[in-house]
Design an enzyme around this catalytic site. Structure first.
Site, PDB file in Angstrom:
ATOM      1  N   CYS A  58      36.449   9.831  13.446  1.00  0.00           N
ATOM      2  CA  CYS A  58      36.705  11.193  12.966  1.00  0.00           C
ATOM      3  C   CYS A  58      38.202  11.512  12.957  1.00  0.00           C
ATOM      4  CB  CYS A  58      35.965  12.190  13.864  1.00  0.00           C
ATOM      5  SG  CYS A  58      36.394  13.908  13.548  1.00  0.00           S
ATOM      6  N   CYS A  61      39.115  14.342  15.340  1.00  0.00           N
ATOM      7  CA  CYS A  61      39.168  13.897  16.740  1.00  0.00           C
ATOM      8  C   CYS A  61      40.465  13.134  17.004  1.00  0.00           C
ATOM      9  CB  CYS A  61      37.971  13.003  17.067  1.00  0.00           C
ATOM     10  SG  CYS A  61      36.376  13.869  17.001  1.00  0.00           S
TER      11      CYS A  61
END
Length: 147
Positions: A58, A61
Site C-alpha cells: 500500500c 502505508c
C-alpha cells in the site's frame, strides 16, 4: 591484514551495530501483532491498544514512513497505552474479522473490544492527542461501569 580491508570490516561492523540498535528500539516502542497474539494482547486489563493495520504494497502505508514508530516513542512511558501494528497480508482472517477494508486503518482497542477508529491528520501530535483522549474516555467508561 591489509589496512583497507581492516577499515571495511570495521565500517561493516559499525553499520551492523547501528541497524541492530535501530531494530531493537523499534520493537520496544511498537509491537507487531499477529493473528495468534492479537486477541490476548488487546484483552490486557486496563490497557488501551492503538493499532495500525497495513499491507506492505500500500502506497499510503509506505508514505507513513516512521510515523508509527515515532508515535510509539512519543507515548512511551504513558500508563496503560500500547502501540501495535498488524500486517494484514500475513493476518488476512484477523483483518477481515475486524472489518479492515482499506489501508492504513487505525483503531483503538480496550478490554478486547474496538473502542474508536482514527480518521484525523497523520502526524505524531494529532495521533498522540487522540490516543491520550481515548485512553481517558476508556478509563472513565470503566469507572462508570464499576460504580
Amino acid at each position: 591484514m591489509d589496512p583497507v580491508l581492516r577499515r571495511c570490516r570495521a565500517l561493516f561492523f559499525l553499520l551492523f551495530l547501528f541497524l541492530l540498535n535501530a531494530s531493537l528500539r523499534t520493537n520496544a516502542d511498537v509491537l507487531t501483532l499477529t493473528a495468534e497474539s492479537f486477541t490476548d494482547k488487546v484483552k490486557e486489563k486496563d490497557t488501551v491498544w492503538f493499532v495500525r493495520f497495513c499491507v506492505p504494497w500500500c502506497k499510503h502505508c509506505k508514505n507513513l514512513g516512521t510515523l508509527w514508530e515515532d508515535l510509539g516513542r512519543a507515548v512511551e512511558g504513558e500508563d496503560e497505552i500500547e502501540i501495535g501494528q498488524v500486517d494484514c497480508s500475513l493476518s488476512k482472517p484477523l483483518c477481515s474479522q475486524l472489518n479492515i477494508h482499506s489501508y492504513p486503518t487505525f483503531k483503538i482497542f480496550y478490554d478486547g473490544e474496538e473502542f474508536a477508529k482514527y480518521k484525523g491528520p497523520r502526524d505524531v501530535e494529532s495521533l498522540k492527542a487522540f490516543v491520550l483522549n481515548e485512553a481517558e474516555k476508556a478509563a472513565r467508561t470503566k469507572l462508570d461501569a464499576d460504580i
